[in-house]
Design an enzyme around this catalytic site. Sequence first.
Site, short mmCIF file in Angstrom:
data_model
loop_
_atom_site.label_atom_id
_atom_site.label_comp_id
_atom_site.label_asym_id
_atom_site.label_seq_id
_atom_site.Cartn_x
_atom_site.Cartn_y
_atom_site.Cartn_z
N ARG A 33 0.85 -1.21 0.00
CA ARG A 33 0.00 0.00 0.00
C ARG A 33 0.88 1.26 0.00
NH1 ARG A 33 -3.21 -3.62 -0.76
NH2 ARG A 33 -4.68 -4.48 0.74
N GLU A 178 -14.12 -14.96 8.95
CA GLU A 178 -14.04 -14.39 7.60
C GLU A 178 -13.66 -15.45 6.57
OE1 GLU A 178 -11.25 -11.12 7.21
OE2 GLU A 178 -11.75 -10.82 5.10
N LYS A 220 -17.83 -12.10 8.61
CA LYS A 220 -17.25 -11.13 7.66
C LYS A 220 -17.11 -11.82 6.31
CE LYS A 220 -13.29 -8.12 6.80
NZ LYS A 220 -12.36 -7.16 7.38
N SER A 262 -14.49 -5.53 1.52
CA SER A 262 -14.70 -4.89 0.21
C SER A 262 -14.01 -5.66 -0.90
CB SER A 262 -14.26 -3.42 0.24
OG SER A 262 -12.92 -3.27 0.65
N GLY A 263 -12.93 -6.38 -0.59
CA GLY A 263 -12.38 -7.37 -1.52
C GLY A 263 -11.79 -6.85 -2.82
N GLY A 264 -11.62 -5.54 -2.95
CA GLY A 264 -11.09 -5.00 -4.21
C GLY A 264 -12.15 -4.23 -4.99
N ARG A 293 -9.57 -1.72 2.20
CA ARG A 293 -9.27 -0.84 1.07
C ARG A 293 -10.36 0.20 0.81
NH1 ARG A 293 -7.81 -5.94 -2.51
NH2 ARG A 293 -9.07 -6.84 -0.85
C1 5MM Z 1 -6.56 -5.17 5.84
O1 5MM Z 1 -6.35 -6.33 5.05
C2 5MM Z 1 -6.55 -7.60 5.68
C3 5MM Z 1 -5.56 -8.61 5.18
O2 5MM Z 1 -4.31 -8.30 5.50
P1 5MM Z 1 -3.17 -9.35 5.10
O3 5MM Z 1 -3.48 -9.89 3.72
O4 5MM Z 1 -1.97 -8.51 5.12
O5 5MM Z 1 -3.17 -10.42 6.14
C4 5MM Z 1 -7.85 -8.24 5.19
O6 5MM Z 1 -8.11 -9.46 5.85
C5 5MM Z 1 -8.98 -7.34 5.41
O7 5MM Z 1 -9.25 -7.20 6.79
C6 5MM Z 1 -10.24 -7.84 4.73
O8 5MM Z 1 -9.98 -8.57 3.56
C7 5MM Z 1 -11.07 -6.65 4.36
O9 5MM Z 1 -10.28 -5.78 3.59
P2 5MM Z 1 -10.83 -5.31 2.20
O10 5MM Z 1 -9.72 -4.48 1.63
O11 5MM Z 1 -11.12 -6.56 1.41
O12 5MM Z 1 -12.09 -4.53 2.52
#
Ligand code: 5MM
Length: 338
Positions: A33, A178, A220, A262-264, A293
């Site tokens: 990031r 999750e 989640k 949000s997953g991208g 993200r």
């Molecule tokens: C913040 O990103 C988390 C994953 O971190 P690592 O891959 O470094 O372990 C991730 O689990 C996040 O909490 C969820 O996927 C939600 O993030 P998004 O970006 O998908 O909303």
Amino acid sequence: MRKQVLEEIAQAMVADGQGILAADESTGTIKKRFDSINVTSTEDSRRDYREMLFRTTQAMQENISGVILYDETIRQKAADGTPLTEIMTAAGALPGIKVDAGAKDLAGHAGEMVTEGLDGLRERLSEYHALGARFAKWRAVLNITDTAPSAACLSANTHALARYAALCQEAEIVPIVEPEVIMDGSHSVERCYEVTSTALTVLYEQLAIQNVHLEGTILKPNMIVSGTQNPVQANVQQVAEMTLDCFHKCVPQAVPGIVFLSGGQSDELATAHLDAMNKIGNLPWKLSFSYGRALQAAPLKAWGGKAENVPAAQAAFAHRAKMNRLAALGQWDASLEG
Ligand code: 5MM
């Protein structure tokens, strides 16, 4: 395990219009990031960036019920020596902690992953509770191909999620479970529906086997969306209807809240999808957000690692947090994006 304590935490996490800030990027992910904004990732730059988000006080108070932290962050102090957990607690947000050790290759199943981290988890949870964590997160990664996820991948990952959840509850920490079905691929929205339904069904079977108290958990999940490389993309209303249809069939009513990843998805699409589901309404669980993200992309870009950009970055974070609050209430409208 005091069930009431768990239930109260879970309810607070999904209080009306409130959602979770996922700020638990591991060291490798936060580096990626920061690379995107040409900032070197160091202990101090990570601290400065996260401190800036947690000190967006009004936005935190109004919209954010909890923050998922990484091991480094839960132990970190702000530039003035105040523990970061104290800053978020003062703004009304519960500290949470990522406790999985990441997704590793699943032996015997090329291209599939299993999330590790159960060894020593009981002891780590007890330490995290003492450091202020009241909820935790464990993410399973499920990739879609014509043949994946395999039964072995689903079984290994949901078993681990259930064992994690039981250990969390023993420590009076609410587990966020999750099971992320990844968006990448050329699969159809129907295939995403099929895989997500199977994953959730197997997950709730495993949680029952491990005696997990569902009222003290938060789910989640991904939304039901088309694969990112599929030229045919389901629209907002289709995503909302298919996601709710899937969850009505697969998620027990005892679960107090579902907070989406949000997953991208783009910031605005993640908000629009959540809003559309809450506009349909008539739901047995709260539906909110736990975005990484989709909450952080805008402030990260506005910040760019420069102290003089902190007010603009905080304004960008406050805006996305507010938009998602409105979506969690089914009161968002695209015209509010400005
Ligand atoms: C913040 O990103 C988390 C994953 O971190 P690592 O891959 O470094 O372990 C991730 O689990 C996040 O909490 C969820 O996927 C939600 O993030 P998004 O970006 O998908 O909303």
